[in-house]
Design a protein around this motif. Structure first.
Motif, short mmCIF file in Angstrom:
data_model
loop_
_atom_site.label_atom_id
_atom_site.label_comp_id
_atom_site.label_asym_id
_atom_site.label_seq_id
_atom_site.Cartn_x
_atom_site.Cartn_y
_atom_site.Cartn_z
N ARG A 46 -8.83 5.36 -3.84
CA ARG A 46 -8.40 4.22 -3.03
C ARG A 46 -9.43 3.09 -2.99
O ARG A 46 -9.07 1.92 -2.97
CB ARG A 46 -8.13 4.66 -1.59
CG ARG A 46 -6.89 5.46 -1.37
CD ARG A 46 -6.56 5.52 0.12
NE ARG A 46 -5.40 6.32 0.41
CZ ARG A 46 -4.15 5.89 0.32
NH1 ARG A 46 -3.91 4.66 -0.07
NH2 ARG A 46 -3.15 6.70 0.61
N SER A 47 -10.70 3.44 -2.94
CA SER A 47 -11.74 2.42 -2.73
C SER A 47 -11.95 1.59 -3.99
O SER A 47 -11.71 2.03 -5.11
CB SER A 47 -13.06 3.10 -2.35
OG SER A 47 -13.60 3.79 -3.46
N ALA A 48 -12.44 0.37 -3.77
CA ALA A 48 -12.76 -0.51 -4.90
C ALA A 48 -13.85 0.11 -5.77
O ALA A 48 -13.79 0.04 -7.01
CB ALA A 48 -13.20 -1.88 -4.38
N ALA A 75 -2.96 -0.83 -9.49
CA ALA A 75 -2.02 0.03 -8.75
C ALA A 75 -2.53 0.23 -7.32
O ALA A 75 -3.74 0.36 -7.10
CB ALA A 75 -1.87 1.37 -9.45
N PRO A 76 -1.64 0.29 -6.35
CA PRO A 76 -2.09 0.48 -4.96
C PRO A 76 -2.83 1.79 -4.74
O PRO A 76 -3.72 1.87 -3.90
CB PRO A 76 -0.78 0.47 -4.16
CG PRO A 76 0.20 -0.21 -5.02
CD PRO A 76 -0.20 0.07 -6.43
N LEU A 77 -2.45 2.83 -5.47
CA LEU A 77 -3.09 4.14 -5.34
C LEU A 77 -3.13 4.79 -6.71
O LEU A 77 -2.18 4.67 -7.49
CB LEU A 77 -2.32 5.03 -4.36
CG LEU A 77 -2.88 6.44 -4.14
CD1 LEU A 77 -4.24 6.38 -3.46
CD2 LEU A 77 -1.91 7.28 -3.32
N VAL A 78 -4.22 5.48 -6.99
CA VAL A 78 -4.34 6.23 -8.24
C VAL A 78 -4.72 7.67 -7.88
O VAL A 78 -5.61 7.90 -7.06
CB VAL A 78 -5.39 5.62 -9.19
CG1 VAL A 78 -5.42 6.37 -10.50
CG2 VAL A 78 -5.10 4.14 -9.43
N ALA A 87 3.63 13.57 2.69
CA ALA A 87 5.04 13.96 2.57
C ALA A 87 5.35 14.41 1.14
O ALA A 87 6.10 15.37 0.94
CB ALA A 87 5.94 12.80 2.98
N ILE A 88 4.78 13.72 0.17
CA ILE A 88 4.97 14.12 -1.23
C ILE A 88 4.42 15.53 -1.44
O ILE A 88 5.10 16.40 -1.98
CB ILE A 88 4.30 13.11 -2.18
CG1 ILE A 88 5.05 11.78 -2.17
CG2 ILE A 88 4.21 13.67 -3.61
CD1 ILE A 88 4.27 10.62 -2.77
N PRO A 110 0.81 -1.22 0.00
CA PRO A 110 0.00 0.00 0.00
C PRO A 110 0.84 1.27 0.00
O PRO A 110 1.98 1.29 0.46
CB PRO A 110 -0.82 -0.10 1.29
CG PRO A 110 -0.21 -1.18 2.10
CD PRO A 110 0.67 -2.00 1.22
N VAL A 111 0.25 2.34 -0.52
CA VAL A 111 0.80 3.69 -0.43
C VAL A 111 0.01 4.39 0.66
O VAL A 111 -1.22 4.49 0.58
CB VAL A 111 0.67 4.44 -1.76
CG1 VAL A 111 1.17 5.88 -1.62
CG2 VAL A 111 1.41 3.71 -2.88
N THR A 112 0.70 4.85 1.70
CA THR A 112 0.02 5.38 2.88
C THR A 112 -0.36 6.85 2.71
O THR A 112 0.22 7.57 1.89
CB THR A 112 0.90 5.24 4.12
OG1 THR A 112 2.04 6.11 3.98
CG2 THR A 112 1.36 3.79 4.32
N ASP A 113 -1.29 7.28 3.53
CA ASP A 113 -1.64 8.69 3.57
C ASP A 113 -0.44 9.54 3.98
O ASP A 113 -0.26 10.66 3.50
CB ASP A 113 -2.80 8.94 4.54
CG ASP A 113 -4.12 8.39 4.05
OD1 ASP A 113 -4.27 8.23 2.82
OD2 ASP A 113 -4.98 8.10 4.89
N GLU A 114 0.40 8.99 4.86
CA GLU A 114 1.59 9.71 5.31
C GLU A 114 2.56 9.93 4.15
O GLU A 114 3.19 11.00 4.06
CB GLU A 114 2.28 8.96 6.45
CG GLU A 114 1.50 8.93 7.75
CD GLU A 114 0.34 7.92 7.76
OE1 GLU A 114 -0.55 8.07 8.63
OE2 GLU A 114 0.31 7.00 6.90
#
Length: 196
Positions: free
Chosen positions: A58-60, A81-84, A35-36, A27-31
């Motif tokens: 994030r959701s399906a 992809a883990p996050l889009v 930071a990005i 996963p790609v975290t909110d943190e």
């Protein structure tokens, strides 16, 4: 070498970085996303207008809604992809200018009172910020897969509104198996840079 940034950082951000086409399920975290953003928000834009807006999918259910608007070849990677991130230009960015440009708050009305002017400025400056965003993803040790192959009107209707124009969709995560296509050629310095 005349660059101050060390070679490893240059490789991470540019020389070795490429558009990822597959991702692991890490996963790609909110943190990480925070930071990005906290890094790339300092990239320059005209009048500090900062028109980039980001929708994280994030959701399906959100993923299903997005995938249906992607070009056929982009659907599998967007689905896995883990996050889009949907990157968009806010055509009403001028409403934030009094706070973003406190030494010249009247810029909102002096330069950006007309919608076509705002749309042009937002498109250019949000595209700059989108490039910063991709570099920020790389700086976080993640891979980015930016794409413009999609139904823009469909994405705008599904995820945005009439005041936001989609610029690109970016898949984000750790690169998976066979993530990279071979590096395509680049133009040489002499082909690009002219001195007058």
């Amino acid at each position: 070498m005349p660059l101050v940034l060390d070679a490893a950082a240059q490789d991470l951000l540019f020389r070795e970085a490429r558009t990822a086409n597959t991702f692991t399920d890490e996963p790609v975290t909110d943190e990480q996303v925070q930071a990005i953003y906290d890094l790339v928000k300092f990239g320059p834009t005209a009048f500090n207008q900062s028109p980039l807006r980001v929708v994280l999918v994030r959701s399906a259910e959100g993923r299903e809604r997005l995938v249906q608007h992607m070009a056929e070849g982009n659907r599998p990677k967007t689905a896995t992809a883990p996050l889009v991130a949907i990157l968009a230009a806010d055509n009403e960015f001028h409403e934030e200018l009094p706070a973003l440009l406190p030494h010249f708050p009247q810029a909102k009305d002096v330069f950006f009172s007309e919608r076509p002017v705002r749309e042009s400025a937002a498109g250019l400056n949000a595209a700059l910020q989108a490039a910063y965003f991709i570099i920020g993803v790389r700086a976080a040790g993640l891979a980015a897969g930016p794409m413009t192959g999609y139904d823009a009107a469909g994405i705008q209707k599904e995820f945005l509104d009439g005041d936001h124009t989609p610029l690109m969709v970016v898949n984000i995560g750790k690169p998976g198996e066979d993530a990279w296509f071979p590096r395509s050629p680049r133009l040489s310095y002499d082909e690009v840079v002219k001195t007058v």
